[in-house]
Design an enzyme around this catalytic site. Structure first.
Site: not given
Length: 217
Positions: A135-137, A139, A190
């Site tokens: 999630i968020c950073i 990835p 995401t």
């Protein structure tokens, strides 16, 4: 039998640990779907401590596991105890802790190193062909975790996306309410607060990610 999900946290607080809203939304959605979860975090000193009122670094030393325990209401274990065989899937919420404590992406970009215990755990899930959600950073670590060609998203920030692609991952632009699914690697990502302007906006994509992870598990 309820599905069992491992959740790796990176501290407590958006600027130096796990993003609190993203973490709580993740745990809430898992619970709403009847899934059991166990939180983990590495037992290491966090990169630095940020005063969340001023945004300035302060001369303190804090432990990632101890700080993450705040989010987990004390029910947390050292990440070295996380075994893919014991869980159906894994999710890692965002916050700068993912780029400062779980990896050093915030400091070195594409040359990042993922924290060794976290790397071992995630690759264990990948080898077991069990789904992983980032999630968020978080990835930003995908290329180092899964290898070249893995598909992921942090939203649409060009500079960050370029650094991610330099690790060998394929970045896919994605709106805040949506997810990117790499079926081959069983990875779901995401943007959340990489794009979200509110907690409810962040929840739209996170809820879809959790739902998809549980569907794949």
């Amino acid at each position: 039998m309820n599905k069992r999900i491992a959740v790796i946290l990176s501290g407590c607080g958006v600027f130096d640990g796990s993003e609190i809203y993203e973490s709580v939304i993740t745990l809430l959605r898992l619970d709403q779907n009847g899934a059991e979860y166990q939180c983990f975090a590495p037992d290491i000193t966090q990169h630095h401590v940020i005063n969340h009122v001023t945004g300035e670094e302060v001369p303190e030393s804090r432990n990632v596991l101890v700080e993450a325990a705040r989010l987990a209401r004390g029910n947390i274990r050292d990440v070295v105890e996380c075994e893919a065989a014991d869980y159906d899937a894994l999710i890692i919420p965002g916050g700068f802790g993912a780029a400062k404590n779980l990896s050093d992406f915030a400091l070195t970009g594409a040359d990042m190193i993922v924290q060794a215990d976290v790397l071992k755990v995630v690759q264990g899930f990948a080898e077991a062909k069990k789904p992983v959600g980032l999630i968020c950073i978080a990835p930003a670590m995908a290329g180092k975790l899964f290898g070249a060609g893995v598909r992921c998203t942090i939203g649409n920030d060009g500079e960050t996306a370029e650094a991610i692609q330099m690790t060998g991952a394929e970045h896919v632009d994605c709106p805040v309410h949506d997810i990117v699914v790499d079926e081959a690697n069983k990875l779901v990502t995401t943007p959340a607060y990489m794009l979200a302007g509110s907690i409810s906006e962040a929840a739209t994509g996170i809820n879809r990610l959790v739902d998809k992870i549980l569907e794949m598990a």
